[in-house]
Write a protein that holds these residues in place. Structure first.
Motif, PDB file in Angstrom:
ATOM      1  N   ARG A 282      -2.589  19.925   3.421  1.00  0.00           N
ATOM      2  CA  ARG A 282      -1.526  20.236   4.309  1.00  0.00           C
ATOM      3  C   ARG A 282      -1.878  19.752   5.871  1.00  0.00           C
ATOM      4  NH1 ARG A 282      -1.708  25.440   3.712  1.00  0.00           N
ATOM      5  NH2 ARG A 282      -0.394  25.246   1.721  1.00  0.00           N
ATOM      6  N   ARG A 518       5.937  29.595  -0.504  1.00  0.00           N
ATOM      7  CA  ARG A 518       5.737  28.628   0.441  1.00  0.00           C
ATOM      8  C   ARG A 518       5.034  27.157  -0.231  1.00  0.00           C
ATOM      9  NH1 ARG A 518       3.298  30.538   6.431  1.00  0.00           N
ATOM     10  NH2 ARG A 518       5.101  31.688   7.116  1.00  0.00           N
ATOM     11  N   LEU A 521       7.416  25.488  -2.270  1.00  0.00           N
ATOM     12  CA  LEU A 521       8.273  24.639  -1.642  1.00  0.00           C
ATOM     13  C   LEU A 521       7.865  23.353  -1.115  1.00  0.00           C
ATOM     14  CD1 LEU A 521      10.155  27.379   0.590  1.00  0.00           C
ATOM     15  CD2 LEU A 521      11.386  25.995  -1.240  1.00  0.00           C
ATOM     16  N   GLU A 522       6.497  23.414  -0.910  1.00  0.00           N
ATOM     17  CA  GLU A 522       5.936  22.260  -0.453  1.00  0.00           C
ATOM     18  C   GLU A 522       5.670  21.331  -1.301  1.00  0.00           C
ATOM     19  OE1 GLU A 522       2.171  23.500   1.493  1.00  0.00           O
ATOM     20  OE2 GLU A 522       3.012  24.397   3.153  1.00  0.00           O
ATOM     21  N   ARG A 528       7.737  22.268   3.577  1.00  0.00           N
ATOM     22  CA  ARG A 528       8.408  23.324   3.573  1.00  0.00           C
ATOM     23  C   ARG A 528       9.402  23.637   4.913  1.00  0.00           C
ATOM     24  NH1 ARG A 528       7.186  27.756   6.584  1.00  0.00           N
ATOM     25  NH2 ARG A 528       5.077  28.094   7.080  1.00  0.00           N
ATOM     26  N   THR A 531      10.936  29.468   7.534  1.00  0.00           N
ATOM     27  CA  THR A 531      11.587  30.697   7.183  1.00  0.00           C
ATOM     28  C   THR A 531      12.508  31.161   8.308  1.00  0.00           C
ATOM     29  OG1 THR A 531       9.608  31.455   5.890  1.00  0.00           O
ATOM     30  CG2 THR A 531      11.383  33.096   6.405  1.00  0.00           C
ATOM     31  N   ARG A 586      11.046  18.718   7.997  1.00  0.00           N
ATOM     32  CA  ARG A 586      11.167  20.112   7.847  1.00  0.00           C
ATOM     33  C   ARG A 586      12.517  20.427   8.544  1.00  0.00           C
ATOM     34  NH1 ARG A 586       6.099  21.544   9.936  1.00  0.00           N
ATOM     35  NH2 ARG A 586       5.654  22.419   7.936  1.00  0.00           N
ATOM     36  N   TYR A 589      15.707  20.099   6.413  1.00  0.00           N
ATOM     37  CA  TYR A 589      15.814  20.875   5.340  1.00  0.00           C
ATOM     38  C   TYR A 589      16.505  22.249   5.862  1.00  0.00           C
ATOM     39  CZ  TYR A 589      13.056  18.171   1.848  1.00  0.00           C
ATOM     40  OH  TYR A 589      12.482  17.091   1.127  1.00  0.00           O
ATOM     41  N   SER A 590      15.878  22.589   6.883  1.00  0.00           N
ATOM     42  CA  SER A 590      16.023  23.927   7.600  1.00  0.00           C
ATOM     43  C   SER A 590      17.692  23.844   7.721  1.00  0.00           C
ATOM     44  CB  SER A 590      15.371  24.388   8.859  1.00  0.00           C
ATOM     45  OG  SER A 590      14.111  24.527   8.468  1.00  0.00           O
TER      46      SER A 590
END
Length: 622
Positions: A282, A518, A521-522, A528, A531, A586, A589-590
């Motif tokens: 990460r 999490r 999702l990664e 990810r 949230t 990221r 996706y959100s």
């Protein structure tokens, strides 16, 4: 005036495209990462297991995909652990003489200190020449000792230099050496170790890692500058330990033309192998970390090697194919031309002025925003102070979420929901773009210079929208009698705020279940979504858009949590050490998931909530 400001804003966005594109190129061209292990445990392993050899241990490190070994200067204490010397305290020497019926110690040997005997071919006297203010020769039973008066602990901690034989062995094993250096309390010791550090520089010894809270000479600005020049001339690169905040390192980095690699330090233990591997992966792909210091905590060599091999295997299995192992290096040097920064400032001026006009609808406040931001831009162009750019970036970061959610809504028009969502995202995207261009360069990419005011981004937009929602009834609320259910609501809201703040920042608390989600999702999505964005802010904003026509009061209150999605979106891009493409992915996706979940909320509202309300009303009427 409005059209002129919009034109300036569009021109600024178009002309600053090269700045953002350059940053992406720089980030994507550096995908090599390095793992480092400390040498200091090796001595203990060799003592505890005579069957081990230094060459064998280093060969095992190489086969375990280690690239470098960190090496600290030897001290009098480490020389004793290696068996090169024997150190005897004054009290022990006194006892020995008494038991062997020899003459007792006399001045100057009767003071507290250490009697040091060189073993084999090692010459302690020559190695430490000039290190101690006082040294005397003492002979017992034909054996020569060097007597050093003083506190034993202090003498044992004196650094004597890097072991040339160990350096040669590390390099022969195909590994690189990362020397470590601290800021010693004795200035003379620090100067000796700086000279020693400079003397060992050769191919295979490219970067230095500092120990402790301060770099050498951190408290002396003139000497620190000179030290930085010495490192630069010698060809040393620097390493910064994440979250360490070592005093003086930033100054050295600037002197050394930002030749710096960001390093993440973590423990390697039997119970945390998978977790540590996830952290490495990460940090490499999401935080531009290119070096990882693996603290081997197991006292037994076989256990330490097994844990190391398991960790490296997990990292190899989870690290994206675009990353390769090797010698880490700093990012290529780049900077934003002044004319592009000037265009970004013009864009920020237009952005802030238009936002004031749309939100407040007050000519005086609009003019104030224009004049104030223009003066600030002029100050930067004259002084070149980066704090002005940071102030602009903060102002844009706080303004963008507010303007995004308060844009005029036209529910009667076709494709209203999608159009309104796109417009709000467009405002946030413009603010993000301006922040990226204003705060662009190696100093931000490497975390040497940081965006300030993250907490304000999380607080001000929510507070502003909350006040905006109740502004028309604020006098009525202030005069209202407080009853028990009001206190319950206040307590609930306070709890939500505390939980919200606890989730903010690097120290945010996350449950074990959420950590698993999490991670999942990664693994599926590469990175990810946040949230706060796809589960809270964006879905509630979509629901607010749906309710604006039927329940305008409820709409404004839904904007309070709805603005969280946009402030979090903007905040993602203020973490300037995160690769730009990662932040874009990221956020994408959100945006998509948040919209879908928002549609689900609308469906639940129409099919479940309305039916429940109808049933409750019918029961009460009956």
């Amino acid at each position: 005036m409005k059209k002129v400001l919009i034109g300036i804003l569009l021109a600024a966005l178009l002309l600053t495209i090269p700045s953002a594109f350059q940053r992406i190129q720089i980030e994507e061209s550096n995908k090599k990462f390095e793992t480092i292990v400390p040498f200091k445990l090796t001595t203990n392993w060799l003592i505890e297991d005579p069957s081990l050899t230094l060459d064998g241990i280093l060969s095992d490190f190489k086969n375990a995909d280690i690239q470098s070994v960190s090496l600290e200067p030897d001290t009098v204490s480490s020389l004793e652990r290696k068996g090169l010397i024997t150190a005897v305290s004054t009290s022990r020497m006194r006892e020995h003489l008494l038991l062997t019926q020899q003459d007792p110690l006399e001045a100057p040997f009767d003071k507290p200190g250490l009697f040091i005997h060189s073993n084999g071919s090692f010459d302690f006297e020559e190695t430490t020449a000039g290190f101690f203010e006082e040294k005397f020769t003492f002979t017992v039973n034909g054996e020569a000792y060097t007597y050093i008066p003083g506190a034993a602990e202090k003498i044992l901690s004196v650094p004597v230099g890097y072991d040339p034989e160990v350096i040669a062995s590390i390099k022969e094993a195909g590994l690189m050496v990362v020397p470590r250096l601290g800021d010693y309390s004795d200035e003379a010791q620090t100067e000796r170790m700086i000279d020693e550090l400079l003397s060992i520089k050769e191919p295979g010894i490219e970067k230095i890692l500092f120990s402790g809270t301060d770099v050498p000479a951190a408290s002396d600005p003139e000497r620190l500058k000179e030290f930085g020049e010495q490192l630069k001339d010698a060809g040393y690169g620097l390493m910064s330990i994440e979250f360490a905040g070592q005093k003086g390192l930033n100054q050295l980095a600037y002197i050394n033309d930002l030749n710096l690699v960001r390093l993440h330090s973590l423990a390697v233990e039997d119970g945390n192998i998978a977790e540590s591997a996830d952290k490495i992966v990460r940090a490499a792909k999401e935080r531009n970390m290119r070096a990882f210091f693996l603290n081997l905590t197991q006292p037994e060599y076989n256990l330490a090697l097994t844990a190391l091999q398991e960790l490296q295997s997990d990292v190899n299995g989870n690290m994206p194919d675009s990353f390769v192992r090797g010698e880490s290096r700093s990012f290529d040097t780049y900077s934003v031309p002044l004319w592009q920064t000037a265009m970004a400032l013009l864009g920020a001026i237009a952005f802030l002025t238009l936002a004031a006009q749309y939100v407040f609808k007050n000519n005086r406040l609009t003019l104030l925003a224009l004049i104030g931001s223009a003066l600030a831009a002029a100050i930067y162009l004259v002084t070149g102070q980066s704090i002005v750019l940071k102030a602009f970036a903060l102002a844009v970061a706080v303004t963008a979420p507010i303007w995004a959610v308060l844009l005029k809504k036209e529910p009667e028009k076709k494709w209203y929901l999608i159009r309104s969502y796109a417009q709000a995202l467009g405002i946030a995207a413009i603010g993000i773009w301006l922040i990226i261009v204003l705060l662009n360069g190696n100093q931000y990419l490497l975390g040497i210079d940081l965006f300030r005011g993250v907490s304000l981004i999380y607080i001000i937009p929510i507070a502003f929208i909350a006040i905006y929602a109740v502004w028309g009834n604020i006098r009525k609320l202030l005069k209202m009698n407080v009853i028990y259910w009001h206190m319950a609501v206040i307590a609930i809201v306070a709890g939500i705020i505390l939980y919200y703040m606890s989730r903010t920042g690097n120290a945010g608390q996350v449950s074990a279940i959420e950590l698993q989600v999490r991670l999942m999702l990664e693994q599926i999505l590469y990175v990810r979504p946040r949230t706060k964005e796809f589960l809270i802010g964006f879905p509630l904003f979509i629901l607010a858009l749906h309710m604006v026509k039927s329940y305008p009061k409820a709409y404004y209150f839904l904007l309070i949590p709805g603005v969280i999605g946009f402030l979090s979106l903007v905040n993602t891009f203020t973490h300037l050490h995160i690769p730009l493409l990662i932040s874009l992915l990221r956020s994408g996706y959100s945006i998509v998931f948040g919209f879908i979940i928002g549609l689900v909320l609308i469906w639940l509202y129409e099919t479940v909530w309305k039916k429940m309300i109808t049933m409750i009303r019918m029961r009460w009427q009956a």
